[in-house]
Scaffold this motif. Sequence first.
Motif, mmCIF file in Angstrom:
data_model
loop_
_atom_site.group_PDB
_atom_site.id
_atom_site.type_symbol
_atom_site.label_atom_id
_atom_site.label_comp_id
_atom_site.label_asym_id
_atom_site.label_seq_id
_atom_site.Cartn_x
_atom_site.Cartn_y
_atom_site.Cartn_z
ATOM 1 N N THR A 31 0.825 -1.219 0.000
ATOM 2 C CA THR A 31 0.000 0.000 0.000
ATOM 3 C C THR A 31 0.855 1.265 0.000
ATOM 4 O OG1 THR A 31 -0.166 0.001 2.420
ATOM 5 C CG2 THR A 31 -1.871 -1.195 1.191
ATOM 6 N N THR A 32 2.133 1.152 0.373
ATOM 7 C CA THR A 32 3.035 2.310 0.358
ATOM 8 C C THR A 32 3.939 2.297 -0.874
ATOM 9 O OG1 THR A 32 4.685 1.141 1.709
ATOM 10 C CG2 THR A 32 3.021 2.443 2.870
ATOM 11 N N PRO A 43 4.682 2.799 -4.817
ATOM 12 C CA PRO A 43 4.126 3.616 -5.913
ATOM 13 C C PRO A 43 3.322 2.800 -6.925
ATOM 14 C CG PRO A 43 6.399 4.235 -5.467
ATOM 15 C CD PRO A 43 6.131 3.012 -4.663
ATOM 16 N N TYR A 78 1.376 0.340 -6.403
ATOM 17 C CA TYR A 78 0.054 0.004 -5.863
ATOM 18 C C TYR A 78 -0.994 1.043 -6.275
ATOM 19 C CZ TYR A 78 -3.563 -0.744 -2.291
ATOM 20 O OH TYR A 78 -4.758 -0.953 -1.634
ATOM 21 N N SER A 79 -0.660 2.310 -6.108
ATOM 22 C CA SER A 79 -1.613 3.367 -6.459
ATOM 23 C C SER A 79 -1.748 3.543 -7.976
ATOM 24 C CB SER A 79 -1.196 4.696 -5.820
ATOM 25 O OG SER A 79 0.125 5.048 -6.210
ATOM 26 N N SER A 80 -0.717 3.165 -8.716
ATOM 27 C CA SER A 80 -0.766 3.324 -10.169
ATOM 28 C C SER A 80 -1.576 2.228 -10.853
ATOM 29 C CB SER A 80 0.653 3.340 -10.752
ATOM 30 O OG SER A 80 1.257 2.059 -10.655
ATOM 31 N N ASN A 137 -4.629 0.990 -9.646
ATOM 32 C CA ASN A 137 -5.962 0.951 -9.015
ATOM 33 C C ASN A 137 -5.976 0.245 -7.662
ATOM 34 O OD1 ASN A 137 -7.144 2.302 -11.248
ATOM 35 N ND2 ASN A 137 -7.316 0.345 -12.355
ATOM 36 N N ASN A 138 -4.952 0.546 -6.851
ATOM 37 C CA ASN A 138 -4.892 0.030 -5.479
ATOM 38 C C ASN A 138 -5.027 -1.499 -5.409
ATOM 39 O OD1 ASN A 138 -4.659 2.680 -4.619
ATOM 40 N ND2 ASN A 138 -6.835 2.899 -4.184
ATOM 41 N N LYS A 177 -6.993 -7.195 -5.492
ATOM 42 C CA LYS A 177 -7.671 -6.214 -4.650
ATOM 43 C C LYS A 177 -7.665 -6.685 -3.192
ATOM 44 C CE LYS A 177 -9.168 -3.165 -7.717
ATOM 45 N NZ LYS A 177 -8.837 -1.725 -7.654
#
Length: 226
Positions: free
Chosen positions: A137-138, A140, A142-144, A146-147, A164
Motif C-alpha cells: 500500500t506504500t 508507488p 500500488y496506487s498506479s 488501481n490500489n 484487490k
Amino acid sequence: MDMAAGGALVYVGSYVIKSYSNFDNFLQDKYTFISAGIIIPVGVVMFIIGTVGCYATLRESKVGLSFFLLVILAIFAAEVAALVYGIIYQRRIKGDLERSMSDVFLKYDGQNSDTHAVDYLQSQLQCCGVQTYLNWTTNPWYSSINNAVPVSCCKGNNTECTGKLDQLDLLNTRGCEGMLEQLLQDVMSYALLVILGFAIFKIFGTLSVCVITCKVRRGGYQSLDA
C-alpha cells in the motif's frame, strides 16, 4: 570412499548455488558462493585423488602415500575454510535481506527484471510484500494500478483473484522476508552439516593414512598381494 564423498560435495555445492541464485536479486553479499566455490573444486579433487590413494595403498608407495596425506590435509583445511565462511554468512542473512528486499520491491513496475524477481519470489514462497502484504500500500506501483497488489500474491492459480485487498481470502498475506530468510538458513544449515560431516570423516582418513605410512616406512606393512 573418497570418490563418493567428492561427488557428494560437488552436489551440495551445486545445490547451494542453484538455491541462492534463484533469489539473487535480493542478496547483496555473495559470501554464500565462497563456501560453494570452495567445496565444488574440493569435491572434484577428492573424486580424482581417491584413485591415487587406492593405488598408493595397494602398491605400498611411500611417495604416493605421503602425497596422498598432504592432499587430504589440504582438503581438510579447505573444508574448514568453507565451514567458517558458511557460518559467517549464515549470521548475515537477515541483515542482508533487510537492506535489499525493500529496495527491490520499490523498483517493481510490472515489467523490469526486479518485477520478475519479485513475482517469482511471491509465487514460489506463496508470500506477499516484504514484512506483510500491507507493504504494497506504500509502494508507488500500488496506487498506479488501481490500489491492487501483484497477482503473484494470489493463492495458487486462482483466476478470480485480481489483487484487490477486498479479496483477502484469495491472497497470501504473509511477508516474504521471513520466509526467504528461513529458506536460505535451511539451505546453508544443510550445507554446513554436510561439510562438517566430511571434515570429521577426513580426520579419520588422515589418521588412517598416517598409520599406513608409518607401517610402510618401518617395513612392517604386509602386501595385499601376499
